[in-house]
Scaffold this motif. Structure first.
Motif, PDB file in Angstrom:
ATOM      1  N   LEU A 180     104.734  89.467  -3.925  1.00 52.05           N
ATOM      2  CA  LEU A 180     104.709  88.637  -2.719  1.00 52.05           C
ATOM      3  C   LEU A 180     105.585  89.332  -1.689  1.00 52.05           C
ATOM      4  O   LEU A 180     106.789  89.114  -1.621  1.00 52.05           O
ATOM      5  N   SER A 181     104.969  90.179  -0.897  1.00 53.91           N
ATOM      6  CA  SER A 181     105.725  91.061  -0.013  1.00 53.91           C
ATOM      7  C   SER A 181     105.041  91.187   1.331  1.00 53.91           C
ATOM      8  O   SER A 181     103.814  91.114   1.426  1.00 53.91           O
ATOM      9  N   SER A 256     100.160  81.649   2.315  1.00 50.30           N
ATOM     10  CA  SER A 256     101.587  81.347   2.223  1.00 50.30           C
ATOM     11  C   SER A 256     101.868  79.959   2.776  1.00 50.30           C
ATOM     12  O   SER A 256     102.771  79.260   2.311  1.00 50.30           O
ATOM     13  N   ASN A 282     107.805  89.217  -7.677  1.00 46.73           N
ATOM     14  CA  ASN A 282     108.632  89.983  -6.747  1.00 46.73           C
ATOM     15  C   ASN A 282     108.449  89.437  -5.335  1.00 46.73           C
ATOM     16  O   ASN A 282     107.400  89.633  -4.716  1.00 46.73           O
ATOM     17  N   CYS A 283     109.456  88.725  -4.822  1.00 47.19           N
ATOM     18  CA  CYS A 283     109.370  88.072  -3.506  1.00 47.19           C
ATOM     19  C   CYS A 283     110.214  88.859  -2.512  1.00 47.19           C
ATOM     20  O   CYS A 283     111.450  88.777  -2.531  1.00 47.19           O
ATOM     21  N   GLN A 284     109.565  89.606  -1.657  1.00 50.00           N
ATOM     22  CA  GLN A 284     110.246  90.459  -0.682  1.00 50.00           C
ATOM     23  C   GLN A 284     109.916  89.995   0.729  1.00 50.00           C
ATOM     24  O   GLN A 284     108.833  90.228   1.234  1.00 50.00           O
ATOM     25  N   MET A 286     109.025  87.317   1.951  1.00 49.91           N
ATOM     26  CA  MET A 286     107.791  86.540   2.063  1.00 49.91           C
ATOM     27  C   MET A 286     108.007  85.033   1.950  1.00 49.91           C
ATOM     28  O   MET A 286     107.311  84.251   2.600  1.00 49.91           O
ATOM     29  N   MET A 287     108.974  84.602   1.148  1.00 54.97           N
ATOM     30  CA  MET A 287     109.067  83.180   0.841  1.00 54.97           C
ATOM     31  C   MET A 287     109.416  82.323   2.046  1.00 54.97           C
ATOM     32  O   MET A 287     109.095  81.141   2.080  1.00 54.97           O
ATOM     33  N   ARG A 304     108.432  74.608   0.042  1.00 53.69           N
ATOM     34  CA  ARG A 304     109.143  75.729  -0.568  1.00 53.69           C
ATOM     35  C   ARG A 304     109.633  75.376  -1.964  1.00 53.69           C
ATOM     36  O   ARG A 304     109.473  76.158  -2.902  1.00 53.69           O
ATOM     37  N   LEU A 321     114.179  87.676  -5.558  1.00 52.45           N
ATOM     38  CA  LEU A 321     114.075  87.031  -4.251  1.00 52.45           C
ATOM     39  C   LEU A 321     114.941  87.804  -3.268  1.00 52.45           C
ATOM     40  O   LEU A 321     116.165  87.871  -3.417  1.00 52.45           O
ATOM     41  N   ASP A 323     115.538  88.402   0.978  1.00 54.74           N
ATOM     42  CA  ASP A 323     115.193  87.912   2.314  1.00 54.74           C
ATOM     43  C   ASP A 323     116.352  88.138   3.263  1.00 54.74           C
ATOM     44  O   ASP A 323     117.456  88.518   2.843  1.00 54.74           O
TER      45      ASP A 323
END
Length: 458
Positions: A180-181, A256, A282-284, A286-287, A304, A321, A323
């Motif tokens: 998730l990037s 998203s 893998n959240c880069q 994006m969240m 969220r 995570l 951000d």
């Protein structure tokens, strides 16, 4: 930049600051409007570059932007235009870092004003001044990889996450990575290299990425990739094979704005028959594009929090995570403006150390920041997707969703430090509770955390 006609309203009067400098009287002249001459510029207004230069500091520029935002929100077109005139003259788009930052906020305020009641008279100015090329450049895969390597802004998260992932998946022969990037899998080649060289031999990799299906391209954050995901997947598979790693690549249409519901449902069904895999989420960067609003009348959870709980239900081996460490969620425009101004000076300040003026890469780099500023300032509702939250708030969300922090070992810290040594002085590393933080001149920029499901009940 915008140009006003001779018949434009007068700028606000000036008075002496007790400290000594000239300051704007931002009352709008409401008590003595009849005494304000309508000629432009107002007689006695200091129009010389030297005098306007007295406003050229970050604090004064921020206050001018705040007063302009207030004028727009109260539909005071006269005052808004007066302040915009001053900002236009003290903040050229090719000036120093503070001026370029202020110019980006000026552009965003004009875009907002063009939609607002009496301030809509500025619509023509907003349209004429827009440089859409800043926002719509599409990178080739090679261009994007080179562009990301210019700065630690993304590389920091890549390095920290890759080190944590490599440690977490030791011994697994199959690794399923859900990426998730916002950077279109640019992290994955480095991770492939790390896994190819592990002592127990290379694993088989499954890579799943979401394809954002929104028809509203204005809410798609840069950088944009001039390559289909089928082509991207083919290139990644070829690269993995060159490292003696087998790979599957799959794209799942997902949103998203809906908390990646489609993607998570497919993963949940698949994981039921895929025992023995290491699942990496893998959240880069994006969240924060998942809306933070409450999901519905029947629940107090934000989308969220519900998304994180759904990811927790997949029992991932590790969730990383990463951000930006700022808060753009204030419902009040002025609150968001202040938060964004006091965070986004960092990329403008940093870019002076590694990119020359006039270069295409600099235009693209600052164009991405301009896009972020305009989204934060000019848009509301579903159009405002740039909703950063602080590291502390994300840590609360992760624990509430049933995760425990893994922290980072000395090897991971060493990897990040080695990466930072490749960049200009000014970048730094902080080791905080359960995470690492990238800093610029001591100010927090990006955080990296690693998580696993807690053993306690959710």
């Amino acid at each position: 930049m915008m140009q006003f006609t001779e018949s434009a309203p007068a700028p606000p009067p000036l008075h002496q600051n007790p400290i000594g400098g000239l300051c704007l009287d931002l009352s709008g002249g409401k008590k003595n409007q009849s005494s304000i001459p309508r000629a432009w510029p107002w007689p006695g207004f200091p129009t010389s570059t030297k005098t306007l230069g007295s406003f050229n500091n970050a604090s004064c520029m921020e206050q001018l932007l705040v007063h302009c935002a207030n004028a727009i929100e109260t539909n005071d077109a006269t005052l808004a235009q007066q302040i915009l005139w001053v900002l236009n003259n003290i903040a050229p788009p090719d000036g120093d870092s503070n001026q370029r930052l202020t110019s980006a906020f000026l552009r965003a305020l004009i875009a907002r004003a063009s939609k607002t009641g009496a301030c809509a008279v500025l619509a023509a100015v907003a349209t004429a001044d827009a440089d859409l090329a800043l926002y719509t450049h599409r990178f080739s895969a090679v261009e994007l990889a080179s562009f990301i390597d210019l700065t630690p802004w993304y590389r920091f998260g890549f390095s920290a996450a890759n080190a944590a992932i490599a440690e977490a998946v030791e011994g697994f022969q199959t690794i399923h990575i859900v990426d998730l990037s916002t950077t279109h899998c640019m992290q994955i080649p480095t991770l492939i290299d790390i896994l190819a060289n592990r002592p127990e031999g290379p694993p088989f990799i499954k890579l799943t990425v979401p394809r954002i299906t929104s028809s509203n391209t204005s809410t798609q954050p840069p950088p944009l990739l001039d390559l289909s995901y089928d082509e991207l997947g083919s290139r990644l598979i070829t690269f993995a094979q060159s490292r003696n790693i087998g790979m599957e690549f799959r794209v799942v249409p997902s949103e998203s704005s809906e908390g990646f519901d489609t993607l998570i449902e497919q993963l949940r069904a698949e994981q039921m028959v895929c025992d023995g895999e290491a699942l990496v989420v893998n959240c880069q960067m994006m969240m924060h594009y998942v809306p933070e609003e409450t999901a519905g009348a029947m629940t107090q959870l934000s989308m969220r929090s519900m998304c994180l709980k759904a990811l927790r239900s997949l029992e991932p081996t590790i969730l990383t995570l990463v951000d930006e460490d700022a808060d753009f969620t204030d419902s009040d425009l002025v609150g968001r403006l202040r938060s964004a101004f006091n965070f986004l000076w960092i990329p403008y300040d940093a870019v002076d150390t590694f990119l020359p003026r006039g270069s295409d890469q600099r235009r693209w780099y600052e164009g991405g920041v301009c896009w972020k500023i305009e989204n934060v300032i000019a848009h509301e509702g579903l159009q405002r997707v740039e909703r950063l939250e602080s590291r502390g708030r994300w840590m609360q969300r992760m624990r509430a969703a049933g995760f425990r922090g893994l922290g980072f070992g000395e090897e991971a810290v060493g990897e990040v430090k080695s990466m930072l040594d490749e960049h200009a002085a000014g970048w730094g590393l902080k080791k905080e509770e359960e995470g690492l933080v990238l800093s610029w001149k001591g100010h927090n920029v990006v955080f990296a955390t690693a998580w696993a499901p807690s053993t306690s009940c959710m």
